[in-house]
Design an enzyme around this catalytic site. Structure first.
Site, PDB file in Angstrom:
ATOM      1  N   GLY A 168       0.677  -1.271  -0.038  1.00  0.00           N
ATOM      2  CA  GLY A 168      -0.120   0.116  -0.075  1.00  0.00           C
ATOM      3  C   GLY A 168       0.632   1.380   0.017  1.00  0.00           C
ATOM      4  CG  ASP A 335      15.759  -3.521 -14.311  1.00  0.00           C
ATOM      5  OD1 ASP A 335      16.267  -3.675 -13.242  1.00  0.00           O
ATOM      6  OD2 ASP A 335      15.010  -4.456 -14.907  1.00  0.00           O
ATOM      7  CD  GLU A 364      20.020  -4.484 -12.337  1.00  0.00           C
ATOM      8  OE1 GLU A 364      20.020  -4.992 -11.351  1.00  0.00           O
ATOM      9  OE2 GLU A 364      19.089  -4.470 -13.216  1.00  0.00           O
TER      10      GLU A 364
END
Ligand code: CA
Length: 621
Positions: A168, A335, A364
């Site tokens: 959440g 990424d 990355e």
């Protein structure tokens, strides 16, 4: 019998109605990507992906001063058109209709907006070694709005008890803690991806995006994200967006209706990447390994995008420019860098730097050797002639060394020498200051776990991280000594920040909510980071280090007459150090100030270092 008859009649009516609905499906435009664009871009080209049932049977028309529809591209699926536009330099911002015609009849129209590009010179300035990056996972950092935890249309519902479920956290949670981050002493925030991940499970981590143009509604809206960047900028914090070009979530809107079959890398049956990133730069690699590395899928829910298809390439390039311009980003973290086609990645970087010359991207490239990592950083050494144009990379080899060095006994090639050995490989990098240095991230054990919850080892590592070359990055919760073991689950290293949820028993965002040890760690780190912000030698200075003797690693950072001496005592015992070996770097200095405790140091001839402790000295004449 009667029932059977009824069933057959029912089936017939159903089939008849379905075919009627299909043939009568109205040609509409469901989506155009990018959803808007800007005037005043360096590159005048814009390629629109138009998606709508049978849209390819129409002829698009645009009538707007400065905008030329240069080419319409038809693809395998009848439900797409790609429009190549040229925006002349004098194109004015505004909204125009794209008409989709059959003969003289207008079948559909779409209002498309060109905004004026934001030319504020303070925007898009990138990050550098004066910054400290704070990596957070938005689902796990703070839940600022509990009403968005579950949203209509989103497949996975919140379940804070499931370590791999959604908890959440959201954009409001980040926004509410910008002052906390500022007070801690970080200067840039890298959040793991915030785009929609509409998948039934494991959607919280964000790396299976199902819409590159939309913030996940459980995190907030695009507008919320834009406001977050604005508020961060007002407080002097930078925002780095996490992007993923290698793969998208399998529930992307084009699921079951790809524009072209080769939109994804296709295999006769599900085929994973071999995850051996080093294959891409390996001059001896087999074609088989290369094909599997780059063309294999990252996971079942992560489809491998084929950036060799120029339509896919444009889609991704324009998306990144769209977010930089829309939100006013300072940087990007990309990424799985080696998993995408390397020529495409180089082309992407060139395009970004054409539009934003001072912008930064950290890639990355999760590789163990400095030479493998260096392949991806823009430099002049690659024998195969590859130029990545990539401005920054993560220093994974140093991360491995940091996680070994403080646990091992000191020897010729162990203990503190681990750090020295990796730093001594910096000759492979065109500029080692472009490396992002870190002890852990969301994909690894928490560093505090790896040093057996030993605060002294943790402090040694943090002192190293904030005084060696490069751009330091910490992972959320480092400052309160969060623990986590990846062998238990990914979720174990991505736990909720205590105090981020309304009913949390303790609020570790405040000193009162932290234990004494947590406050000790927080204050240590905060002091170090604020000091670093004011010290040019540590931010930008040259690095001279000495071979490790007797378990003590000593180095100097120097910038325009300013000098900092760092001594890391990796012995358990108190250790005496004769400083005469460092005479070349101590020349002109007779005393100093200890940064960590503020005490004056009256001479720089010898020092006694407490066991497993760092000493940082601002040298004085
Ligand atoms: Ca929420």
């Amino acid at each position: 019998m009667k029932h059977k008859f009824r069933f057959i009649t029912g089936l017939f009516i159903f089939l008849f109605l379905s075919s009627f609905t299909l043939s009568a499906q109205k040609t509409t435009v469901k989506r155009i990507d990018p959803p808007s664009w800007w005037t005043g871009m360096h590159n005048p080209k814009l390629q629109l992906l138009v998606y709508g049932p049978n849209i390819s049977q129409t002829k698009p028309e645009i009538s707007y001063a400065g905008v030329t529809l240069q080419k319409v591209i038809h693809v395998e699926s009848p439900n797409y058109l790609f429009l190549n536009l040229i925006l002349s330099e004098d194109t004015k911002p505004g909204t125009f209709n794209i008409l989709f015609k059959k003969g003289k009849r207008n079948i559909a129209k779409y209002a498309y907006t060109l905004n004026a590009r934001n030319m504020n010179p303070k925007l898009h300035q990138g990050f550098n070694s004066s910054d400290v990056i704070y990596l957070l996972m938005p689902d796990r950092f703070a839940n600022g709005n509990t009403t968005n935890d579950n949203m209509p249309g989103m497949l996975e519902k919140a379940n804070v008890k499931d370590p791999n479920g959604r908890h959440g956290g959201d954009i409001e949670g980040i926004e509410e803690h910008l002052d906390y981050l500022k007070n801690l002493g970080v200067t840039a925030v890298w959040s793991t991806p915030l785009m929609e991940n509409n998948l039934p499970k494991y959607s919280y981590h964000g790396y299976a995006m199902t819409d590159y143009y939309k913030v996940d509604p459980r995190f907030g809206t695009n507008e919320d994200y834009k406001n977050l960047v604005k508020k961060a900028h007002q407080k002097g914090l930078k925002i780095i967006q996490d992007m993923v070009f290698n793969h998208c979530g399998t529930n992307y809107f084009w699921k079951g209706d790809l524009p072209t079959k080769d939109w994804y890398n296709q295999w006769p049956k599900f085929t994973r990447s071999n995850y051996h990133g080093g294959v891409v730069s390996d001059p001896h690699a087999s074609k088989y390994d290369y094909k599997h590395m780059v063309g294999g899928w990252f996971d079942h829910s992560m489809a491998d995008l084929n950036q060799d298809n120029p339509l896919v390439a444009n889609y991704l390039i324009q998306n990144s420019i769209w977010w930089i311009e829309y939100a006013g980003l300072d940087g990007i973290r990309q990424d799985t860098y080696p998993y995408s086609y390397k020529d495409f990645m180089a082309h992407w970087m060139k395009r970004l730097l054409e539009e934003y010359p001072h912008f930064n991207v950290v890639g990355e490239a999760w590789l163990s050797y400095p030479s493998s990592v260096a392949y991806w950083l823009e430099n002049d050494h690659n024998a195969d002639g590859y130029h990545s144009h990539l401005t920054n990379v993560f220093d994974f080899p140093l991360m491995y060394a940091i996680n070994k060095a403080f646990n091992e006994p000191n020897g010729w090639a162990s203990g503190a020498a681990d750090l020295y050995e990796v730093i001594s490989q910096d000759f492979v990098y065109s500029d080692p200051m472009k490396l992002v240095v870190f002890a852990d991230n969301h994909d690894n054990n928490r560093f505090f776990h790896n040093v057996g919850n030993n605060l002294n080892k943790w402090k040694l590592a943090m002192a190293f991280l904030f005084t060696t070359r490069g751009i330091p990055q910490i992972y959320y919760g480092t400052e309160i000594l969060m623990d986590g073991d990846k062998s238990k689950s990914d979720g174990n290293v991505r736990m909720d920040f205590p105090g981020g949820w309304p009913h949390d028993a303790k609020d570790a965002f405040t000193p009162q909510g932290r234990t004494q040890e947590q406050n000790d760690a927080f204050n240590f780190l905060s002091h170090l980071m604020h000091w670093r912000q004011g010290n040019k030698a540590v931010q930008f200075g040259s690095l001279t280090h000495y071979i490790v003797e007797n378990g003590v690693y000593v180095y100097f950072r120097k910038y325009k007459g300013q000098s900092v001496m760092v001594l890391l005592n990796n012995n358990n015992k108190e250790t005496k150090v004769d400083l005469s070996r460092f005479a070349d770097d101590l020349q002109g200095f007779s005393k100093g100030k200890s940064v960590l405790d503020g005490k004056a140091i009256s001479q720089v001839k010898n020092m006694t270092l407490p066991g497993k402790s760092p000493v940082i000295v601002e040298l004085e004449k």
